[in-house]
Design a protein around this motif. Structure first.
Motif, PDB file in Angstrom:
ATOM      1  N   ALA A   1      48.266 -50.969  77.042  1.00  0.00           N
ATOM      2  CA  ALA A   1      47.001 -51.278  76.385  1.00  0.00           C
ATOM      3  C   ALA A   1      46.425 -49.970  75.871  1.00  0.00           C
ATOM      4  O   ALA A   1      46.548 -48.937  76.532  1.00  0.00           O
ATOM      5  CB  ALA A   1      46.039 -51.937  77.355  1.00  0.00           C
ATOM      6  N   GLU A   2      45.814 -50.017  74.685  1.00  0.00           N
ATOM      7  CA  GLU A   2      45.182 -48.810  74.172  1.00  0.00           C
ATOM      8  C   GLU A   2      43.986 -49.159  73.317  1.00  0.00           C
ATOM      9  O   GLU A   2      43.916 -50.237  72.733  1.00  0.00           O
ATOM     10  CB  GLU A   2      46.173 -47.927  73.424  1.00  0.00           C
ATOM     11  CG  GLU A   2      46.973 -48.573  72.342  1.00  0.00           C
ATOM     12  CD  GLU A   2      48.015 -47.619  71.777  1.00  0.00           C
ATOM     13  OE1 GLU A   2      47.680 -46.830  70.880  1.00  0.00           O
ATOM     14  OE2 GLU A   2      49.167 -47.679  72.253  1.00  0.00           O
ATOM     15  N   GLY A   3      43.035 -48.243  73.307  1.00  0.00           N
ATOM     16  CA  GLY A   3      41.816 -48.430  72.542  1.00  0.00           C
ATOM     17  C   GLY A   3      40.838 -47.320  72.859  1.00  0.00           C
ATOM     18  O   GLY A   3      41.147 -46.401  73.615  1.00  0.00           O
ATOM     19  N   PRO A   4      39.634 -47.403  72.314  1.00  0.00           N
ATOM     20  CA  PRO A   4      38.646 -46.357  72.563  1.00  0.00           C
ATOM     21  C   PRO A   4      38.143 -46.318  74.018  1.00  0.00           C
ATOM     22  O   PRO A   4      37.737 -45.271  74.504  1.00  0.00           O
ATOM     23  CB  PRO A   4      37.497 -46.709  71.621  1.00  0.00           C
ATOM     24  CG  PRO A   4      38.129 -47.547  70.549  1.00  0.00           C
ATOM     25  CD  PRO A   4      39.221 -48.309  71.245  1.00  0.00           C
ATOM     26  N   PHE A   5      38.176 -47.456  74.734  1.00  0.00           N
ATOM     27  CA  PHE A   5      37.696 -47.513  76.118  1.00  0.00           C
ATOM     28  C   PHE A   5      38.474 -48.572  76.888  1.00  0.00           C
ATOM     29  O   PHE A   5      38.681 -49.678  76.397  1.00  0.00           O
ATOM     30  CB  PHE A   5      36.204 -47.877  76.151  1.00  0.00           C
ATOM     31  CG  PHE A   5      35.675 -48.104  77.542  1.00  0.00           C
ATOM     32  CD1 PHE A   5      35.207 -47.046  78.290  1.00  0.00           C
ATOM     33  CD2 PHE A   5      35.658 -49.374  78.093  1.00  0.00           C
ATOM     34  CE1 PHE A   5      34.731 -47.245  79.578  1.00  0.00           C
ATOM     35  CE2 PHE A   5      35.176 -49.589  79.387  1.00  0.00           C
ATOM     36  CZ  PHE A   5      34.712 -48.522  80.128  1.00  0.00           C
TER      37      PHE A   5
ATOM     38  N   THR B   1      32.006 -45.901  74.075  1.00  0.00           N
ATOM     39  CA  THR B   1      30.837 -46.026  74.947  1.00  0.00           C
ATOM     40  C   THR B   1      31.054 -47.082  76.027  1.00  0.00           C
ATOM     41  O   THR B   1      30.266 -47.181  76.951  1.00  0.00           O
ATOM     42  CB  THR B   1      29.578 -46.409  74.141  1.00  0.00           C
ATOM     43  OG1 THR B   1      29.796 -47.682  73.534  1.00  0.00           O
ATOM     44  CG2 THR B   1      29.248 -45.373  73.093  1.00  0.00           C
ATOM     45  N   GLY B   2      32.106 -47.876  75.900  1.00  0.00           N
ATOM     46  CA  GLY B   2      32.381 -48.918  76.888  1.00  0.00           C
ATOM     47  C   GLY B   2      31.824 -50.270  76.512  1.00  0.00           C
ATOM     48  O   GLY B   2      31.760 -51.170  77.337  1.00  0.00           O
ATOM     49  N   GLU B   3      31.403 -50.423  75.273  1.00  0.00           N
ATOM     50  CA  GLU B   3      30.927 -51.721  74.803  1.00  0.00           C
ATOM     51  C   GLU B   3      31.562 -52.006  73.449  1.00  0.00           C
ATOM     52  O   GLU B   3      31.852 -51.097  72.691  1.00  0.00           O
ATOM     53  CB  GLU B   3      29.402 -51.740  74.703  1.00  0.00           C
ATOM     54  CG  GLU B   3      28.841 -50.688  73.766  1.00  0.00           C
ATOM     55  CD  GLU B   3      27.325 -50.634  73.766  1.00  0.00           C
ATOM     56  OE1 GLU B   3      26.671 -51.608  74.142  1.00  0.00           O
ATOM     57  OE2 GLU B   3      26.800 -49.597  73.370  1.00  0.00           O
ATOM     58  N   SER B   4      31.801 -53.264  73.173  1.00  0.00           N
ATOM     59  CA  SER B   4      32.371 -53.635  71.882  1.00  0.00           C
ATOM     60  C   SER B   4      31.256 -53.882  70.880  1.00  0.00           C
ATOM     61  O   SER B   4      30.227 -54.463  71.213  1.00  0.00           O
ATOM     62  CB  SER B   4      33.230 -54.896  72.019  1.00  0.00           C
ATOM     63  OG  SER B   4      34.459 -54.578  72.622  1.00  0.00           O
ATOM     64  N   LYS B   5      31.503 -53.404  69.668  1.00  0.00           N
ATOM     65  CA  LYS B   5      30.543 -53.586  68.577  1.00  0.00           C
ATOM     66  C   LYS B   5      31.289 -54.090  67.353  1.00  0.00           C
ATOM     67  O   LYS B   5      32.411 -53.647  67.087  1.00  0.00           O
ATOM     68  CB  LYS B   5      29.859 -52.261  68.243  1.00  0.00           C
ATOM     69  CG  LYS B   5      29.011 -51.722  69.366  1.00  0.00           C
ATOM     70  CD  LYS B   5      28.358 -50.430  68.974  1.00  0.00           C
ATOM     71  CE  LYS B   5      27.513 -49.910  70.132  1.00  0.00           C
ATOM     72  NZ  LYS B   5      26.939 -48.610  69.840  1.00  0.00           N
ATOM     73  N   PRO B   6      30.691 -55.013  66.596  1.00  0.00           N
ATOM     74  CA  PRO B   6      31.337 -55.466  65.366  1.00  0.00           C
ATOM     75  C   PRO B   6      31.645 -54.278  64.463  1.00  0.00           C
ATOM     76  O   PRO B   6      30.798 -53.409  64.262  1.00  0.00           O
ATOM     77  CB  PRO B   6      30.295 -56.394  64.737  1.00  0.00           C
ATOM     78  CG  PRO B   6      29.442 -56.842  65.886  1.00  0.00           C
ATOM     79  CD  PRO B   6      29.412 -55.676  66.832  1.00  0.00           C
TER      80      PRO B   6
ATOM     81  N   GLY C   1      33.509 -51.821  65.152  1.00  0.00           N
ATOM     82  CA  GLY C   1      33.656 -50.588  65.921  1.00  0.00           C
ATOM     83  C   GLY C   1      35.079 -50.110  66.082  1.00  0.00           C
ATOM     84  O   GLY C   1      35.312 -49.044  66.607  1.00  0.00           O
ATOM     85  N   GLY C   2      36.042 -50.837  65.653  1.00  0.00           N
ATOM     86  CA  GLY C   2      37.440 -50.459  65.832  1.00  0.00           C
ATOM     87  C   GLY C   2      38.203 -51.610  66.447  1.00  0.00           C
ATOM     88  O   GLY C   2      37.732 -52.744  66.459  1.00  0.00           O
ATOM     89  N   SER C   3      39.370 -51.315  66.969  1.00  0.00           N
ATOM     90  CA  SER C   3      40.184 -52.375  67.562  1.00  0.00           C
ATOM     91  C   SER C   3      40.867 -51.866  68.819  1.00  0.00           C
ATOM     92  O   SER C   3      40.925 -50.669  69.079  1.00  0.00           O
ATOM     93  CB  SER C   3      41.231 -52.875  66.562  1.00  0.00           C
ATOM     94  OG  SER C   3      42.119 -51.829  66.226  1.00  0.00           O
TER      95      SER C   3
END
Length: 188
Positions: free
Chosen positions: A137-141, A158-163, A165-167
């Motif tokens: 698994a990989e991603g920003p957090f 930041t540990g939260e998903s945002k529309p 914000g990336g994938s």
């Protein structure tokens, strides 16, 4: 709704047997580094240069670290990567065989009380059977809860998903018998 169900199923598949080895929680913590300062009043340990923390089968490595001890004796560690590198952790999982989980990120936080690992920025988590990767698994957090056998991926560091914000990305290897190689084609 369909995407949330798919994500939940993938999380269950990835986290199914990924519990950290139970024996680690009662082990002593050993930390090596090029330099260290222990503040007994604040109950902190500041370490720099090739920091390596070992607690049972758990090993964490980074350029610098801050370890804080709460009044109950639990440790909270934050590891920051050295320039151009990533901070890492590796831990044996409970279960039959040679099962491991490992991760890397620019910053890795470990909470001894909850046995939670959080990977911030350029996060990657891998489950292994011996040296064979079974899931990635990989991603920003990524957060990994070894007690509940659960990991979560978010699209921002930041540990939260945002529309927008990336994938995040997950790869699940097939389990069970290996696929048989195709039979050679004969002359007709």
């Amino acid at each position: 709704m369909k995407n949330m169900l798919l994500f939940a199923l993938m999380c269950a598949a990835f986290g199914g047997a990924a519990r950290a080895e139970k024996a680690d929680s009662g082990k002593q913590t050993e930390i090596t580094a090029e330099q260290g300062v222990a503040d007994e009043v604040r109950q902190t340990r500041t370490l720099t240069g090739n920091v390596v923390l070992t607690k049972g089968t758990l090993t964490m490595k980074a350029g610098r670290a801050l370890v804080t001890i709460d009044p109950q004796g639990y440790q909270f560690a934050t590891f920051w990567a050295a320039p151009g590198k990533l901070a890492t952790f590796r831990q044996k999982r409970d279960g039959e065989g040679d099962l491991w989980v490992e991760g890397e990120a620019e910053r890795v936080e470990y909470d001894d009380k909850t046995e939670m690992v959080k990977l911030f920025a350029k996060a990657k988590l891998t489950r292994l059977e011996g040296s064979k990767k079974t899931e990635e698994a990989e991603g920003p957090f990524i957060s990994y809860d070894s007690r509940r056998e659960l990991f979560a991926m978010e699209n921002t560091a930041t540990g939260e998903s945002k529309p927008g914000g990336g994938s995040v990305r997950m790869v699940i290897q097939p389990h069970g018998a290996a696929t048989a190689p195709a039979a050679p084609q004969g002359k007709k």
